[in-house]
Design an enzyme around this catalytic site. Sequence first.
Site, short mmCIF file in Angstrom:
data_model
loop_
_atom_site.label_atom_id
_atom_site.label_comp_id
_atom_site.label_asym_id
_atom_site.label_seq_id
_atom_site.Cartn_x
_atom_site.Cartn_y
_atom_site.Cartn_z
N GLN A 196 0.76 -1.17 0.02
CA GLN A 196 0.05 0.00 -0.04
C GLN A 196 0.88 1.19 0.03
O GLN A 196 1.76 1.42 0.79
CB GLN A 196 -0.98 0.07 1.12
CG GLN A 196 -1.72 -0.99 1.05
CD GLN A 196 -1.14 -2.32 1.93
OE1 GLN A 196 -0.26 -2.44 2.39
NE2 GLN A 196 -2.24 -3.10 2.39
N TYR A 255 -7.54 -2.41 -10.51
CA TYR A 255 -8.90 -2.28 -10.21
C TYR A 255 -9.15 -0.66 -9.90
O TYR A 255 -8.25 -0.25 -9.18
CB TYR A 255 -9.22 -2.97 -8.89
CG TYR A 255 -8.94 -4.35 -8.73
CD1 TYR A 255 -9.92 -5.26 -9.25
CD2 TYR A 255 -7.84 -4.52 -8.14
CE1 TYR A 255 -9.49 -6.64 -9.35
CE2 TYR A 255 -7.54 -6.03 -8.06
CZ TYR A 255 -8.25 -7.10 -8.70
OH TYR A 255 -7.77 -8.20 -8.61
N ASP A 261 -3.44 1.90 -3.80
CA ASP A 261 -4.29 2.64 -2.99
C ASP A 261 -3.73 4.26 -3.03
O ASP A 261 -3.60 4.94 -2.27
CB ASP A 261 -3.94 2.22 -1.52
CG ASP A 261 -4.38 0.66 -1.39
OD1 ASP A 261 -5.08 0.28 -2.30
OD2 ASP A 261 -4.15 0.33 -0.33
N ASP A 286 -6.88 -0.80 -7.00
CA ASP A 286 -7.68 -0.12 -6.04
C ASP A 286 -7.28 1.33 -5.68
O ASP A 286 -7.14 1.91 -4.58
CB ASP A 286 -7.64 -0.67 -4.29
CG ASP A 286 -8.21 -2.28 -4.48
OD1 ASP A 286 -8.59 -2.42 -5.34
OD2 ASP A 286 -7.63 -2.95 -3.51
N ARG A 331 1.56 -3.60 -14.12
CA ARG A 331 2.14 -4.48 -13.14
C ARG A 331 2.64 -5.64 -13.65
O ARG A 331 2.11 -6.63 -14.34
CB ARG A 331 1.07 -4.96 -11.95
CG ARG A 331 0.29 -3.85 -11.27
CD ARG A 331 -0.28 -4.27 -10.04
NE ARG A 331 -1.32 -5.03 -10.36
CZ ARG A 331 -1.81 -6.33 -9.66
NH1 ARG A 331 -1.35 -6.34 -8.50
NH2 ARG A 331 -2.79 -6.99 -9.74
#
Length: 273
Positions: free
Chosen positions: A62, A136, A87, A108, A128
Site C-alpha cells: 500500500q 481495479y 491505493d 484499488d 504491473r
Amino acid sequence: MSTPRPDNPARTARPGGTWGCASLIVRASDFSARNLTIENSFDYVGNLDSPRFQPIGPNGLQAVALMLDQGADRSHLVDVDLVGHQDTLFVDAGRSLFRGCRISGSVDFVFGAGRALFRDCELQSRWRPGKPRQGYVAVPSTPAAQDCGLVFEHCRLTREARVPDASVALGRAWRPGRTFADGKYGDPDVLGNAAYLSCWMDAHIDPVAGWDAMAYTARDGQRVMLEPLDARLYEFDSRGPGAARSPVRRWLDAEQAAAFSPARVLAGWEVAA
C-alpha cells in the site's frame, strides 16, 4: 487496504499499512489544492520483482498519495496530479470534488467510504509485471445507508502502454473489517456504491466481467466474496473501446443516472467555479 488503523500512524522504516503510508493526510474541512502533484513514489514495481518487506494486509505494498480521513469535508481539488500505484487516493470521509485531475495507479487506486465526485478527470491504470489482472479502478466502502459513493462524470479511463486489453476491472466493492463485541469481521453495514457516468474507456477495461468480486471475513470467520451484483456498482452511457454491456455490467437508464446529480452526490454542498 485490509490493514488495521494503528494508534500511532508515525512513519517507520517498515510498511505502515493503509493508514500509515500516505504522503498527504487531510483531517480538516475546506481543504483545497490546484495545479500541483501529490505523489507517493514508493517503488511498487521494483518491490514486486524483488520484495523487501514482510507482508502487511494482502501484500504490504500500500502506498497512498492522498488520504481524506475523518474530519475532512468539502475537499476541492482542481488540475491536481495524484500519482501512486496501489491505493493512490483514499477518499474515506466527507464530501470531495475533483475537477480536471489525473489519478494514476493500479490496485484499488481510488477507494474509500466518502462522497466523491470526479468531473472531467483522467484515471490512468499503471502496468504491473506478471499480473493477469492488472488492477481495479474504483473500490468503494460506502456505508449502506449512504446514497452515493464514488461518482465519475465525463472522465477518461486510460492506461500505460504495457497494460494489456481486457486486464483491468472498473472496480470492486470493499467491505472492511470492523471490531464488534463478538469479534472482528467484514462490516455488514457497508455496501459499496460507485457509478461511471458518460465516461470514455480504453480497451484495457474488461468488457465482460467489468467489475470483480472482493473477499472479506464473515462473522463465522470464513472468507467469502462480495460479488459485484451484491453491491451498488453502475454505469451510464459508457463510451470507447472498453465500453460494453454484459450481465454483470449494470447500466442505468437516464432517469436512474439522474439520481447521481452533483447536488445529491455532494449532499447540498455548492462549489464556486
